[in-house]
Write an enzyme that holds these catalytic residues in place. Structure first.
Site, short mmCIF file in Angstrom:
data_model
loop_
_atom_site.label_atom_id
_atom_site.label_comp_id
_atom_site.label_asym_id
_atom_site.label_seq_id
_atom_site.Cartn_x
_atom_site.Cartn_y
_atom_site.Cartn_z
N CYS A 1 82.70 112.76 109.38
CA CYS A 1 82.53 111.93 110.57
C CYS A 1 83.67 110.92 110.71
O CYS A 1 84.00 110.22 109.76
CB CYS A 1 81.20 111.19 110.51
SG CYS A 1 80.93 110.09 111.92
N CYS B 1 78.02 113.28 107.49
CA CYS B 1 78.84 112.06 107.42
C CYS B 1 80.19 112.30 106.75
O CYS B 1 81.16 111.59 107.03
CB CYS B 1 78.08 110.95 106.70
SG CYS B 1 76.59 110.40 107.57
N CYS C 1 76.81 114.42 113.94
CA CYS C 1 75.68 113.50 113.82
C CYS C 1 74.37 114.24 114.08
O CYS C 1 73.59 113.90 114.96
CB CYS C 1 75.85 112.33 114.79
SG CYS C 1 74.90 110.86 114.33
N GLU D 1 70.96 124.06 132.10
CA GLU D 1 70.30 122.84 131.61
C GLU D 1 68.82 123.07 131.35
O GLU D 1 68.25 122.53 130.40
CB GLU D 1 70.49 121.69 132.60
CG GLU D 1 71.92 121.15 132.66
CD GLU D 1 72.42 120.65 131.30
OE1 GLU D 1 71.60 120.28 130.46
OE2 GLU D 1 73.65 120.65 131.11
N CYS E 1 80.02 102.84 111.73
CA CYS E 1 78.63 103.30 111.92
C CYS E 1 77.67 102.51 111.03
O CYS E 1 77.78 102.54 109.80
CB CYS E 1 78.53 104.79 111.61
SG CYS E 1 76.83 105.40 111.68
#
Length: 225
Positions: free
Chosen positions: A201, A198, A192, A37, A207
């Site tokens: 998507c 898109c 995204c 992380e 959306c």
DNA sequence: TTCCAGATCC
DNA sequence: GGATCCGGAA
């Protein structure tokens, strides 16, 4: 079914066939996940991959990393930029050994005491290493949520907005925090994106961002590749 | 040139 | 709230 439920279901469904595999996702070792992380902060996962493998195989435990030399850690992680992370990694390992009995803390308060660990990283560790249903909102997840739900966040950095964290928290299906958050991360990385893909998507009909773009007769650029 | 699984210091 | 850290890929 309301929009939020539809969103959650489609994201999880999409993720079944589009999950990315990374070594820090294979392990259940909290220290490996913490290291990952920190390396992933503002750094693309593909570039973190080789560095994580080297770092984790050379210093698999807090005890071993705490004994490493700074220059040694710098050489390993320096190519990723944000070089202070070498210091943070070393200090965090030392703090874990000195104050937390060699174990990665499993609570927010103690995780935040580790240098280089802020709210996002601490929450991510709690979620992914300790299986907690906590929201994680980075710039990428913030981008998904503000687009799909047309959330008007005034802050220049939506990922720091408290209301957005609360919104994300409400979306998490009970007991599925790790899977759902991982799905959001992958969805942001593959679909995204800053320049959204898109055309592939699964959320086009719900959306707000896509609907608005369509209405403006401004065809969404596919940006193939 | 911009952009990227943020954190820290001011 | 803003500035800065950071190299490398698109």
């Amino acid at each position: 079914m309301n929009k939020r439920s539809t969103f959650v279901e489609r994201i999880l469904n999409w993720h079944r066939n589009n999950r990315r595999n990374f070594p820090w996702r294979e392990t259940s070792d909290p220290f490996a996940k913490l290291i990952a992380e920190i390396l992933l902060q503002k750094t693309p996962a593909e570039r973190v991959l080789p560095v994580f493998i080297k770092l984790n195989s050379k210093f698999p435990t807090p005890h071993e990393l705490s004994k490493a030399g700074l220059s040694e850690v710098e050489d390993l992680v320096g190519a990723l930029g944000l070089k202070k992370r070498a210091i943070y990694l070393l200090k965090s390992a030392k703090t874990i050994v000195d104050k937390f009995n060699g174990k990665v803390p499993d609570n927010l308060n103690d995780l935040l005491k580790l240098p280089g660990v802020g709210l996002y990283t601490a929450s991510a560790v709690l979620c992914f290493a300790f299986n907690r249903d906590l929201p994680i909102v980075d710039s990428n997840i913030a981008r998904i949520l503000t687009r799909v739900f047309a959330l008007n966040i005034s802050s220049k950095r939506p990922q720091l907005d408290k209301s957005l964290w609360e919104f994300a928290a409400k979306l998490i299906p009970k007991g599925m925090g790790p899977r759902f958050n991982e799905a959001l991360i992958d969805f942001a990385a593959l679909i995204c994106k800053s320049k959204p893909r898109c055309f592939k998507c699964p959320l086009l009909d719900i959306c707000e961002y896509a609907l608005k773009t369509k209405k403006q007769k401004n065809p969404i650029k596919n940006n193939e590749k």
